[in-house]
Design an enzyme around this catalytic site. Sequence first.
Site, PDB file in Angstrom:
ATOM      1  N   LYS A  33     -19.185   7.227 -19.852  1.00  0.00           N
ATOM      2  CA  LYS A  33     -17.799   7.687 -19.981  1.00  0.00           C
ATOM      3  C   LYS A  33     -16.839   6.583 -19.529  1.00  0.00           C
ATOM      4  O   LYS A  33     -17.251   5.577 -18.954  1.00  0.00           O
ATOM      5  CB  LYS A  33     -17.592   8.943 -19.133  1.00  0.00           C
ATOM      6  CG  LYS A  33     -17.787   8.722 -17.649  1.00  0.00           C
ATOM      7  CD  LYS A  33     -17.606  10.005 -16.863  1.00  0.00           C
ATOM      8  CE  LYS A  33     -17.802   9.741 -15.366  1.00  0.00           C
ATOM      9  NZ  LYS A  33     -17.521  10.932 -14.551  1.00  0.00           N
ATOM     10  N   ARG A 128     -14.285  21.916  -8.854  1.00  0.00           N
ATOM     11  CA  ARG A 128     -13.529  21.201  -9.877  1.00  0.00           C
ATOM     12  C   ARG A 128     -13.758  21.913 -11.199  1.00  0.00           C
ATOM     13  O   ARG A 128     -12.914  22.655 -11.659  1.00  0.00           O
ATOM     14  CB  ARG A 128     -13.936  19.724  -9.922  1.00  0.00           C
ATOM     15  CG  ARG A 128     -13.030  18.841 -10.732  1.00  0.00           C
ATOM     16  CD  ARG A 128     -13.446  17.378 -10.638  1.00  0.00           C
ATOM     17  NE  ARG A 128     -14.785  17.146 -11.178  1.00  0.00           N
ATOM     18  CZ  ARG A 128     -15.396  15.963 -11.177  1.00  0.00           C
ATOM     19  NH1 ARG A 128     -14.791  14.910 -10.641  1.00  0.00           N
ATOM     20  NH2 ARG A 128     -16.604  15.822 -11.694  1.00  0.00           N
ATOM     21  N   TYR A 253       4.601 -14.312  -2.749  1.00  0.00           N
ATOM     22  CA  TYR A 253       5.709 -13.365  -2.646  1.00  0.00           C
ATOM     23  C   TYR A 253       5.875 -12.860  -1.217  1.00  0.00           C
ATOM     24  O   TYR A 253       4.905 -12.497  -0.554  1.00  0.00           O
ATOM     25  CB  TYR A 253       5.482 -12.172  -3.582  1.00  0.00           C
ATOM     26  CG  TYR A 253       5.730 -12.490  -5.041  1.00  0.00           C
ATOM     27  CD1 TYR A 253       6.993 -12.883  -5.482  1.00  0.00           C
ATOM     28  CD2 TYR A 253       4.709 -12.384  -5.973  1.00  0.00           C
ATOM     29  CE1 TYR A 253       7.232 -13.170  -6.812  1.00  0.00           C
ATOM     30  CE2 TYR A 253       4.933 -12.663  -7.317  1.00  0.00           C
ATOM     31  CZ  TYR A 253       6.194 -13.061  -7.728  1.00  0.00           C
ATOM     32  OH  TYR A 253       6.427 -13.353  -9.049  1.00  0.00           O
ATOM     33  N   MET A 301       0.789 -11.035 -10.492  1.00  0.00           N
ATOM     34  CA  MET A 301       0.354 -10.489 -11.771  1.00  0.00           C
ATOM     35  C   MET A 301      -0.700 -11.367 -12.438  1.00  0.00           C
ATOM     36  O   MET A 301      -1.683 -10.860 -12.991  1.00  0.00           O
ATOM     37  CB  MET A 301       1.547 -10.318 -12.709  1.00  0.00           C
ATOM     38  CG  MET A 301       1.185  -9.710 -14.048  1.00  0.00           C
ATOM     39  SD  MET A 301       2.609  -9.545 -15.143  1.00  0.00           S
ATOM     40  CE  MET A 301       3.526  -8.241 -14.306  1.00  0.00           C
TER      41      MET A 301
END
Length: 360
Positions: A33, A128, A253, A301
């Site tokens: 999955k 669940r 940063y 990033m």
Amino acid sequence: MGPTARIDLAALRHNLQKARDFVPGSRVYAVIKANAYGHGMLRVAPYLAGADALAVARVEEAVKLRQAGVDLPLLVLEGFYDAAELEAAAHYQLEVAVHQQEQIDILRQRRLTHPIVCWLKVDSGMHRLGFQPAAVEGAWQALQSDPSVAAGVRLMTHLSSADDLNDPTTSAQLATFRPFVERFRTPCSIANSAGIIGWPAAKSDWIRPGIMLYGASPMLGQTGEQIGLKPVMSLQSRLIAINHFAKGSPIGYSGNWVCPEDMPVGVVAAGYGDGYPRHAPSGTPVLLNGSRVPLIGRVSMDMLTVDLRSQPAARLGDPVTLWGEGLPAEVVAHQAGTIAYELFCGVTQRVLFEEINGSR
């Protein structure tokens, strides 16, 4: 050039065999999955032909596998949500989990040309999906009497806390589930990866290895390497800059990491835009030329920075492993306050995937 995710298909086959070794005699649903936990569902499926069947979360995942020519039995762990999904599951000869009354109602309203294999899911404590214990008998009888359901309804449950060997929840779940197996005398499935590795009492007719197939252990404080698993994904990049900064220089940063002395700092072409965890703290290891060096400063990033004081001979273009062979994903995940599952699933589309050791 940015990161490459190298997918070791021989390691995948090795890990499948290890799952069998843990629970000899059980049949195997290899869980693929979520795009095979980020490894590529269509990529890995042909190399899991040694499994007895495959399992996915959703009908659309299983349909893609069928359309790609995968003919192993396919179990949909979340089952079907509406009549259209039920029709698709029947058409593509899928097996489905049935975990709520609404699914039984949908089945009653349809007369399928091809009866469908159903796994009745019992909520033994995960809370669940699944029928509460008091409702299991009624659900069982309803499925058994439905002409759209193939003969031989099966039972399944899911373990919530099997990653912790000291947690009594798993024993309680097994005590809740086992009477239904004895009552209905039908094939059952209990163990996920943690159940396979840590709980012999969870042995059943079918096991459902997931994360362990990809080389990571689900157990608390343990890596896959410690139990003989091999990493399937190695996320790799390169050193693209080497800078020398004076003591007191802030890095990255917000400048929240400051050089404690005059030192070299390396820049690696990888960041959260590739799926590396943004919140990995300074000190999180990466492998440079096969040796660990610490991450320093904030992850950007597209880039991250590393302390090169232990690697004075480092050069531009030197290889960096962010996790994988030589650096377990569990180690990086722990440092970043997450789990290996999320690291694997979070690798982004701009990362180049490369298959190795792919002969079948």
